[in-house]
Design an enzyme around this catalytic site. Structure first.
Site, PDB file in Angstrom:
ATOM      1  N   THR A  25     -13.729  -3.343 -14.219  1.00 37.83           N
ATOM      2  CA  THR A  25     -14.503  -2.449 -13.342  1.00 37.83           C
ATOM      3  C   THR A  25     -15.547  -3.231 -12.559  1.00 37.83           C
ATOM      4  O   THR A  25     -15.728  -3.014 -11.354  1.00 37.83           O
ATOM      5  CB  THR A  25     -15.190  -1.355 -14.181  1.00 37.83           C
ATOM      6  OG1 THR A  25     -14.197  -0.644 -14.930  1.00 37.83           O
ATOM      7  CG2 THR A  25     -15.934  -0.371 -13.294  1.00 37.83           C
TER       8      THR A  25
ATOM      9  N   LYS B 118       0.826  -1.205   0.000  1.00 37.51           N
ATOM     10  CA  LYS B 118       0.000   0.000   0.000  1.00 37.51           C
ATOM     11  C   LYS B 118       0.862   1.257   0.000  1.00 37.51           C
ATOM     12  O   LYS B 118       0.440   2.307  -0.521  1.00 37.51           O
ATOM     13  CB  LYS B 118      -0.947  -0.002   1.204  1.00 37.51           C
ATOM     14  CG  LYS B 118      -1.929  -1.161   1.210  1.00 37.51           C
ATOM     15  CD  LYS B 118      -2.656  -1.251  -0.118  1.00 37.51           C
ATOM     16  CE  LYS B 118      -3.352  -2.565  -0.332  1.00 37.51           C
ATOM     17  NZ  LYS B 118      -3.891  -2.700  -1.711  1.00 37.51           N
TER      18      LYS B 118
ATOM     19  N   GLN C 156      -8.048  11.878 -12.855  1.00 37.15           N
ATOM     20  CA  GLN C 156      -7.983  10.660 -12.053  1.00 37.15           C
ATOM     21  C   GLN C 156      -7.512  10.928 -10.630  1.00 37.15           C
ATOM     22  O   GLN C 156      -7.588  10.056  -9.772  1.00 37.15           O
ATOM     23  CB  GLN C 156      -7.050   9.651 -12.736  1.00 37.15           C
ATOM     24  CG  GLN C 156      -7.594   9.160 -14.075  1.00 37.15           C
ATOM     25  CD  GLN C 156      -6.609   8.245 -14.775  1.00 37.15           C
ATOM     26  OE1 GLN C 156      -5.537   8.681 -15.188  1.00 37.15           O
ATOM     27  NE2 GLN C 156      -6.968   6.989 -14.907  1.00 37.15           N
TER      28      GLN C 156
ATOM     29  N   TYR D  63      -3.843  -4.879 -16.619  1.00 31.35           N
ATOM     30  CA  TYR D  63      -4.487  -3.946 -17.549  1.00 31.35           C
ATOM     31  C   TYR D  63      -3.673  -2.656 -17.692  1.00 31.35           C
ATOM     32  O   TYR D  63      -3.414  -2.192 -18.805  1.00 31.35           O
ATOM     33  CB  TYR D  63      -5.899  -3.616 -17.065  1.00 31.35           C
ATOM     34  CG  TYR D  63      -6.519  -2.456 -17.810  1.00 31.35           C
ATOM     35  CD1 TYR D  63      -7.057  -2.641 -19.080  1.00 31.35           C
ATOM     36  CD2 TYR D  63      -6.524  -1.163 -17.261  1.00 31.35           C
ATOM     37  CE1 TYR D  63      -7.595  -1.570 -19.784  1.00 31.35           C
ATOM     38  CE2 TYR D  63      -7.058  -0.104 -17.959  1.00 31.35           C
ATOM     39  CZ  TYR D  63      -7.592  -0.310 -19.211  1.00 31.35           C
ATOM     40  OH  TYR D  63      -8.112   0.750 -19.914  1.00 31.35           O
TER      41      TYR D  63
ATOM     42  N   LYS E 161      -2.639  13.620 -15.361  1.00 26.34           N
ATOM     43  CA  LYS E 161      -3.938  12.952 -15.404  1.00 26.34           C
ATOM     44  C   LYS E 161      -4.778  13.444 -14.227  1.00 26.34           C
ATOM     45  O   LYS E 161      -5.149  12.674 -13.327  1.00 26.34           O
ATOM     46  CB  LYS E 161      -3.750  11.431 -15.350  1.00 26.34           C
ATOM     47  CG  LYS E 161      -2.967  10.851 -16.507  1.00 26.34           C
ATOM     48  CD  LYS E 161      -3.785  10.872 -17.785  1.00 26.34           C
ATOM     49  CE  LYS E 161      -3.061  10.165 -18.910  1.00 26.34           C
ATOM     50  NZ  LYS E 161      -3.865  10.116 -20.153  1.00 26.34           N
TER      51      LYS E 161
ATOM     52  N   LYS F 213     -11.801  -4.286 -20.322  1.00 16.68           N
ATOM     53  CA  LYS F 213     -11.715  -3.259 -19.285  1.00 16.68           C
ATOM     54  C   LYS F 213     -13.014  -3.165 -18.479  1.00 16.68           C
ATOM     55  O   LYS F 213     -12.986  -3.004 -17.253  1.00 16.68           O
ATOM     56  CB  LYS F 213     -11.406  -1.898 -19.908  1.00 16.68           C
ATOM     57  CG  LYS F 213     -11.347  -0.769 -18.884  1.00 16.68           C
ATOM     58  CD  LYS F 213     -11.122   0.583 -19.542  1.00 16.68           C
ATOM     59  CE  LYS F 213     -11.109   1.695 -18.495  1.00 16.68           C
ATOM     60  NZ  LYS F 213     -10.912   3.030 -19.115  1.00 16.68           N
TER      61      LYS F 213
ATOM     62  N   GLN G 148     -13.840  -5.156  -9.788  1.00 20.00           N
ATOM     63  CA  GLN G 148     -13.503  -4.290  -8.660  1.00 20.00           C
ATOM     64  C   GLN G 148     -14.719  -4.027  -7.782  1.00 20.00           C
ATOM     65  O   GLN G 148     -14.633  -4.061  -6.553  1.00 20.00           O
ATOM     66  CB  GLN G 148     -12.924  -2.965  -9.172  1.00 20.00           C
ATOM     67  CG  GLN G 148     -11.537  -3.105  -9.773  1.00 20.00           C
ATOM     68  CD  GLN G 148     -11.060  -1.817 -10.416  1.00 20.00           C
ATOM     69  OE1 GLN G 148     -11.714  -1.267 -11.309  1.00 20.00           O
ATOM     70  NE2 GLN G 148      -9.917  -1.321  -9.988  1.00 20.00           N
TER      71      GLN G 148
ATOM     72  N   HIS H 179      -8.502   6.969  -0.481  1.00 18.86           N
ATOM     73  CA  HIS H 179      -8.293   5.520  -0.492  1.00 18.86           C
ATOM     74  C   HIS H 179      -6.833   5.180  -0.217  1.00 18.86           C
ATOM     75  O   HIS H 179      -6.524   4.370   0.672  1.00 18.86           O
ATOM     76  CB  HIS H 179      -8.731   4.942  -1.835  1.00 18.86           C
ATOM     77  CG  HIS H 179      -8.347   3.510  -2.022  1.00 18.86           C
ATOM     78  ND1 HIS H 179      -8.990   2.474  -1.385  1.00 18.86           N
ATOM     79  CD2 HIS H 179      -7.365   2.934  -2.773  1.00 18.86           C
ATOM     80  CE1 HIS H 179      -8.433   1.331  -1.726  1.00 18.86           C
ATOM     81  NE2 HIS H 179      -7.441   1.573  -2.562  1.00 18.86           N
TER      82      HIS H 179
ATOM     83  N   ARG I 214       2.047  12.713 -15.375  1.00 16.16           N
ATOM     84  CA  ARG I 214       1.392  12.606 -16.682  1.00 16.16           C
ATOM     85  C   ARG I 214       0.235  13.599 -16.821  1.00 16.16           C
ATOM     86  O   ARG I 214      -0.454  13.599 -17.827  1.00 16.16           O
ATOM     87  CB  ARG I 214       0.871  11.178 -16.866  1.00 16.16           C
ATOM     88  CG  ARG I 214       1.974  10.134 -16.885  1.00 16.16           C
ATOM     89  CD  ARG I 214       1.420   8.745 -16.698  1.00 16.16           C
ATOM     90  NE  ARG I 214       0.552   8.368 -17.796  1.00 16.16           N
ATOM     91  CZ  ARG I 214      -0.467   7.516 -17.696  1.00 16.16           C
ATOM     92  NH1 ARG I 214      -0.771   6.982 -16.519  1.00 16.16           N
ATOM     93  NH2 ARG I 214      -1.194   7.225 -18.745  1.00 16.16           N
TER      94      ARG I 214
END
Length: 232
Positions: free
Chosen positions: A205, A121, A139, A184, A136, A201, A208, A147, A134
């Site tokens: 999801t 973790k 996200q 992935y 992003k 993909k 998960q 989390h 990057r």
């Protein structure tokens, strides 16, 4: 002020003295200070990184992402194997499994894989760094930070006090999902030409979501089972 500080010292002393004696000597376990510093460094990284990258172009880190993601696949596969085999050999219950604090080989083996799960973790905090580099930003949500930040505390406490027992199932499910997830991510890092091979993909999801709900319901059943047993 002195009284408040004394209470803090008292709580800190209790934390140090009441841990699992098997895991206390292991790295990052004995005191909450190192993991707290890691968490604060994580928040600083997000704050500083987002500002440094504001007027910069995204970094090209394709090779780093491929190596990182497939290394995480390997680590997740190792932990999944250890959770599965050790719980199987120990005849673990899926509903109510107490912690075995003995120094026998199998309980120690379970404690060790719990430590590796906790340490993974910390490694996964790099996910956030890669998002920053990057750019992003879509996200980099509150849920993502929450989390990753809370998981290191949750599993530090798990290794410090309850290395094994019912928590093994969370690690088992999580590592299985992470094998698929990091596979992935590793494949997608190769570039757009790989997208046609990643049609699965949507199933990732779903996996998960099912994994999370499965863990929740199992823990709920475990709690009800424990309460009924106490009532009897």
């Amino acid at each position: 002020m002195d009284s408040a500080w004394n209470r803090v010292l008292s709580v800190h002393r209790w934390i140090l003295e009441n841990g699992d004696k098997r895991t206390d000597p292991w790295p990052l376990v004995y005191s909450p200070v190192p993991v707290t510093l890691i968490f604060l460094s994580y928040l600083c990284m997000i704050w500083v990184g987002s500002r440094l990258m504001r007027n910069r172009k995204p970094f090209e880190i394709k090779i780093v992402l491929i190596v990182y993601n497939f290394a995480m696949v390997g680590l997740s596969a190792y932990m999944f194997y250890e959770f599965l085999v050790t719980s199987w050999l120990s005849n673990y219950s899926l509903l109510c499994q107490p912690v075995d604090y003995s120094t026998n080989p199998l309980p120690l083996r379970m404690a060790r894989v719990c430590w590796w799960f906790f340490f993974s973790k910390i490694i996964e905090l790099l996910d956030t760094l890669f998002f920053l580099l990057r750019k992003k930003n879509s996200q980099l949500t509150f849920l993502h930070v929450y989390h990753h930040g809370t998981m290191i505390f949750n599993w530090w406490a798990g290794v410090k006090y309850v290395a094994g027992g019912q928590s093994f199932f969370i690690g088992l499910v999580n590592t299985f999902v992470h094998i698929i997830m990091y596979t992935y991510y590793g494949l997608s890092a190769f570039g757009p030409h790989m997208q046609k091979h990643l049609w699965w993909k949507k199933y990732l999801t779903m996996l998960q979501l099912v994994g999370c709900s499965r863990t929740f319901w199992l823990l709920l059943l475990s709690k009800r089972y424990t309460l009924k047993k106490k009532q009897k």
